[in-house]
Design a protein around this motif. Structure first.
Motif, PDB file in Angstrom:
ATOM      1  N   VAL A  28       0.846  -1.203   0.000  1.00 26.40           N
ATOM      2  CA  VAL A  28       0.000   0.000   0.000  1.00 26.40           C
ATOM      3  C   VAL A  28       0.874   1.243   0.000  1.00 26.40           C
ATOM      4  CG1 VAL A  28      -1.717   1.320   1.293  1.00 26.40           C
ATOM      5  CG2 VAL A  28      -1.944  -1.167   1.112  1.00 26.40           C
ATOM      6  N   ARG A  29       1.935   1.225   0.793  1.00 21.85           N
ATOM      7  CA  ARG A  29       2.876   2.361   0.816  1.00 21.85           C
ATOM      8  C   ARG A  29       3.423   2.644  -0.566  1.00 21.85           C
ATOM      9  NH1 ARG A  29       7.968   1.856   4.058  1.00 21.85           N
ATOM     10  NH2 ARG A  29       8.350   3.860   3.061  1.00 21.85           N
TER      11      ARG A  29
ATOM     12  N   VAL B 281       2.158   2.004  -3.502  1.00 23.80           N
ATOM     13  CA  VAL B 281       1.133   2.591  -4.374  1.00 23.80           C
ATOM     14  C   VAL B 281       0.944   4.073  -4.051  1.00 23.80           C
ATOM     15  CG1 VAL B 281      -1.320   2.579  -4.968  1.00 23.80           C
ATOM     16  CG2 VAL B 281      -0.067   0.416  -4.783  1.00 23.80           C
ATOM     17  N   LEU B 282       0.788   4.398  -2.777  1.00 23.91           N
ATOM     18  CA  LEU B 282       0.540   5.787  -2.376  1.00 23.91           C
ATOM     19  C   LEU B 282       1.741   6.679  -2.686  1.00 23.91           C
ATOM     20  CD1 LEU B 282      -1.256   5.276   1.062  1.00 23.91           C
ATOM     21  CD2 LEU B 282      -2.272   6.180  -1.025  1.00 23.91           C
ATOM     22  N   GLU B 283       2.936   6.190  -2.402  1.00 18.91           N
ATOM     23  CA  GLU B 283       4.115   7.030  -2.579  1.00 18.91           C
ATOM     24  C   GLU B 283       4.474   7.209  -4.054  1.00 18.91           C
ATOM     25  OE1 GLU B 283       7.394   6.284   0.102  1.00 18.91           O
ATOM     26  OE2 GLU B 283       6.011   5.578   1.657  1.00 18.91           O
ATOM     27  N   GLN B 284       4.260   6.190  -4.866  1.00 17.51           N
ATOM     28  CA  GLN B 284       4.511   6.368  -6.295  1.00 17.51           C
ATOM     29  C   GLN B 284       3.508   7.356  -6.905  1.00 17.51           C
ATOM     30  OE1 GLN B 284       4.721   2.306  -7.964  1.00 17.51           O
ATOM     31  NE2 GLN B 284       6.900   2.658  -8.226  1.00 17.51           N
ATOM     32  N   ALA B 285       2.273   7.300  -6.420  1.00 13.21           N
ATOM     33  CA  ALA B 285       1.275   8.278  -6.886  1.00 13.21           C
ATOM     34  C   ALA B 285       1.685   9.688  -6.466  1.00 13.21           C
ATOM     35  CB  ALA B 285      -0.106   7.931  -6.323  1.00 13.21           C
TER      36      ALA B 285
ATOM     37  N   VAL C 291      -0.890   3.878   7.675  1.00  9.56           N
ATOM     38  CA  VAL C 291      -0.083   2.717   7.265  1.00  9.56           C
ATOM     39  C   VAL C 291       1.302   2.796   7.897  1.00  9.56           C
ATOM     40  CG1 VAL C 291       1.058   1.602   5.310  1.00  9.56           C
ATOM     41  CG2 VAL C 291      -1.324   2.336   5.113  1.00  9.56           C
ATOM     42  N   SER C 292       1.888   3.988   7.885  1.00  5.27           N
ATOM     43  CA  SER C 292       3.233   4.169   8.427  1.00  5.27           C
ATOM     44  C   SER C 292       3.283   3.833   9.912  1.00  5.27           C
ATOM     45  CB  SER C 292       3.709   5.611   8.209  1.00  5.27           C
ATOM     46  OG  SER C 292       3.815   5.891   6.827  1.00  5.27           O
TER      47      SER C 292
ATOM     48  N   HIS D 251      13.713   1.105  -3.050  1.00  7.37           N
ATOM     49  CA  HIS D 251      14.056   1.497  -1.678  1.00  7.37           C
ATOM     50  C   HIS D 251      13.102   0.856  -0.671  1.00  7.37           C
ATOM     51  CE1 HIS D 251      15.144   4.039   1.706  1.00  7.37           C
ATOM     52  NE2 HIS D 251      13.920   4.516   1.752  1.00  7.37           N
ATOM     53  N   ILE D 252      11.815   0.911  -0.956  1.00  7.66           N
ATOM     54  CA  ILE D 252      10.827   0.336  -0.036  1.00  7.66           C
ATOM     55  C   ILE D 252      10.889  -1.189  -0.061  1.00  7.66           C
ATOM     56  CG2 ILE D 252       8.364   0.159   0.512  1.00  7.66           C
ATOM     57  CD1 ILE D 252       8.004   2.955  -0.645  1.00  7.66           C
ATOM     58  N   GLU D 253      11.151  -1.764  -1.220  1.00  5.51           N
ATOM     59  CA  GLU D 253      11.227  -3.222  -1.329  1.00  5.51           C
ATOM     60  C   GLU D 253      12.352  -3.790  -0.462  1.00  5.51           C
ATOM     61  OE1 GLU D 253       9.312  -5.355  -2.614  1.00  5.51           O
ATOM     62  OE2 GLU D 253       8.122  -4.426  -4.202  1.00  5.51           O
TER      63      GLU D 253
END
Length: 240
Positions: free
Chosen positions: A93-94, A96-100, A165-166, A212-214
């Protein structure tokens, strides 16, 4: 159960007392003084907090609603075991939101660069000798980096969802910053992400952000009971 002794106060309003107990217990969970699977009773908490069972029960049920505790009506309370599949879903979910958010930021004209991005540049795009080494502080700043990227879009609902989420993954993100190489890598990766955003290289920024998130997501799979116990030992030593 290992808890921090409360600060003794005068007579408090019941709602304030319940809030204080809630905050202390949540902090104990996040700092690994209470580990996943630990059990305790309302009476133990009430004694430790020098409070009656009513505000203790209010605090415990609030933490249960938020997903941190489980109640067993005949055997007390338990810190909820980690659900690693759920954590991985939250990481997705992070992403998706951060790429948007990155797409929105890159679509803006250069003169419309939000002040939050300038603040992030000041923190992360620095010389090696200016970097912080404290993993705990870098962990806090890392969370703020990702939250501020979303906040910079000006979309309050996106920021609210991302913030929720964070908070849910904060408890395990902290374990990602116990090793010096991860601290150094975080500075390098954040600087590259910001550089791509500020240069309006959208696809590159999104790919860098996802990678980075992965990495953090992959670290979740490596968390063991030994790591959690080590985290609690470090927390106890820090208090001592």
């Amino acid at each position: 159960m290992q808890l921090v002794d409360p600060i003794r106060r005068g007579k408090e309003r019941p709602e304030n007392l319940a809030e204080r107990i809630y905050g202390q217990l949540k902090d104990d969970i996040f700092e690994f003084r209470l580990l996943p699977g630990d059990r305790f009773s309302e009476g133990e908490v009430a004694e430790r907090m020098a409070a009656s069972r009513t505000p203790v029960r209010q605090a415990l049920y609030r933490l249960e609603r938020e997903g941190y505790l489980e109640v067993y009506f005949r055997s007390g309370w338990q810190v909820k075991p980690f659900d690693f599949a759920h954590f991985e879903e939250l990481y997705d979910v992070r992403i998706v939101l951060e790429q948007a958010a990155v797409k929105r930021l890159c679509d803006r004209e250069a003169e419309q660069t939000p002040a939050l991005l300038s603040e992030l540049k000041r923190i992360w795009m620095v010389a090696p000798e200016q970097r912080l080494e404290d993993g705990r502080e870098v962990s806090r700043l890392d969370e703020r980096f990702h939250c501020q990227l979303v906040e910079a879009t000006g979309n309050r609902e996106m920021a609210r969802l991302h913030g929720e989420v964070s908070e849910k993954i904060r408890i395990i993100r902290r374990l990602d910053f116990t090793q010096t190489p991860r601290v150094e890598a975080t500075y390098d990766e954040h600087a590259r992400i910001l550089g791509a955003i500020l240069s309006r290289r959208c696809e590159e920024a999104q790919l860098l952000l996802k990678a980075h998130i992965e990495v953090s997501k992959a670290e979740v799979r490596k968390i063991t009971l030994h790591m959690l116990h080590s985290a609690r030992e470090r927390a106890v030593q820090a208090q001592g």
